[in-house]
Design an enzyme around this catalytic site. Structure first.
Site, PDB file in Angstrom:
ATOM      1  CB  SER A  73       1.920  -6.666  48.629  1.00 61.15           C
ATOM      2  OG  SER A  73       2.245  -7.926  48.103  1.00 61.15           O
TER       3      SER A  73
ATOM      4  CG  ASP B 299       2.823  -6.796  40.465  1.00 61.13           C
ATOM      5  OD1 ASP B 299       3.593  -7.750  40.649  1.00 61.13           O
ATOM      6  OD2 ASP B 299       2.254  -6.186  41.388  1.00 61.13           O
TER       7      ASP B 299
ATOM      8  CG  HIS C 276       4.687  -6.586  43.860  1.00 60.21           C
ATOM      9  ND1 HIS C 276       3.361  -6.900  43.642  1.00 60.21           N
ATOM     10  CD2 HIS C 276       4.904  -6.799  45.185  1.00 60.21           C
ATOM     11  CE1 HIS C 276       2.800  -7.296  44.779  1.00 60.21           C
ATOM     12  NE2 HIS C 276       3.707  -7.228  45.729  1.00 60.21           N
TER      13      HIS C 276
END
Length: 208
Positions: A109, A159, A190
């Site tokens: 991320s 996501d 995610h």
């Protein structure tokens, strides 16, 4: 832990001094220098692990760069922080006896985004990277050649944060630098899954 500008952890290789791989572990928003150690061990049990903590705080959560809103990055800060992190990696290589040519970035991320930014800017002290749930960190990066780079991007098909088109656009931008890029999608959101780990393990073996 040495003072190199970033709070961090370093875990030596299983067999130090053999010129093996070092995994640069870059956590997501709200993580810290311990967050990805287990992931690093799963990906390469023999590697050394270098894991810095992002120096930006967003409502108490550590990040590697500022954002203006969800999914909207402060690109000037992205660039500045990317240079700071690149300098940290170079500095850490001396006391920890890291061979920079054997460093592989593993980012999740926000950590994947800062790794991608270093590569797009042409300042990455690594030429291998695994980017989990990455987005495009710079809307108009310079055309910087990085011909030896090899990158795995692993995105979640469902996501809501790093939506699939982010991975596709990042793949395109990295390919424009000359990098070899593998883009895969997981049937997930995610969060990381066992399939992410398995795919990354196989990819590491394939480029060895």
């Amino acid at each position: 832990m040495k003072d190199l500008g970033f709070t961090h952890r370093f875990v030596p290789a299983a067999t130090p001094g053999q010129g093996g791989r070092t995994l640069l572990l870059l956590h997501g928003t709200g993580g810290d220098e311990s967050d990805l150690l287990d992931l690093g061990r799963a990906l390469d049990p023999a590697a050394a692990l270098l894991s810095p903590r992002g120096q930006v705080l967003e409502r108490g959560a550590s990040r590697f760069f500022r954002r203006l809103a969800e999914g909207v990055f402060d690109e000037a800060d992205v660039t500045a922080r990317a240079h700071e992190l690149a300098a940290f990696i170079e500095a850490a290589a001396v006391p920890y006896e890291i061979q920079v040519e054997h460093v592989m970035a593993v980012g999740y991320s926000n950590g994947a985004n800062i790794a991608a930014a270093m590569m797009l800017l042409g300042i990455a002290p690594f030429r291998r990277a695994i980017l989990f749930r990455a987005m495009v960190p710079l809307s108009n990066p310079p055309a910087t050649a990085s011909p030896a780079a090899q990158v795995l991007i692993s995105e979640g098909r469902f996501d809501p944060i790093a939506q699939p088109e982010n991975g596709q656009r990042l793949e395109e931008l990295l390919r424009q630098t000359g990098a070899n890029v593998d883009l895969i999608f997981q049937s997930s959101g995610h969060q990381l899954t066992e399939n992410d780990v398995a795919a990354a393990q196989q990819w590491i073996v394939s480029i060895a």
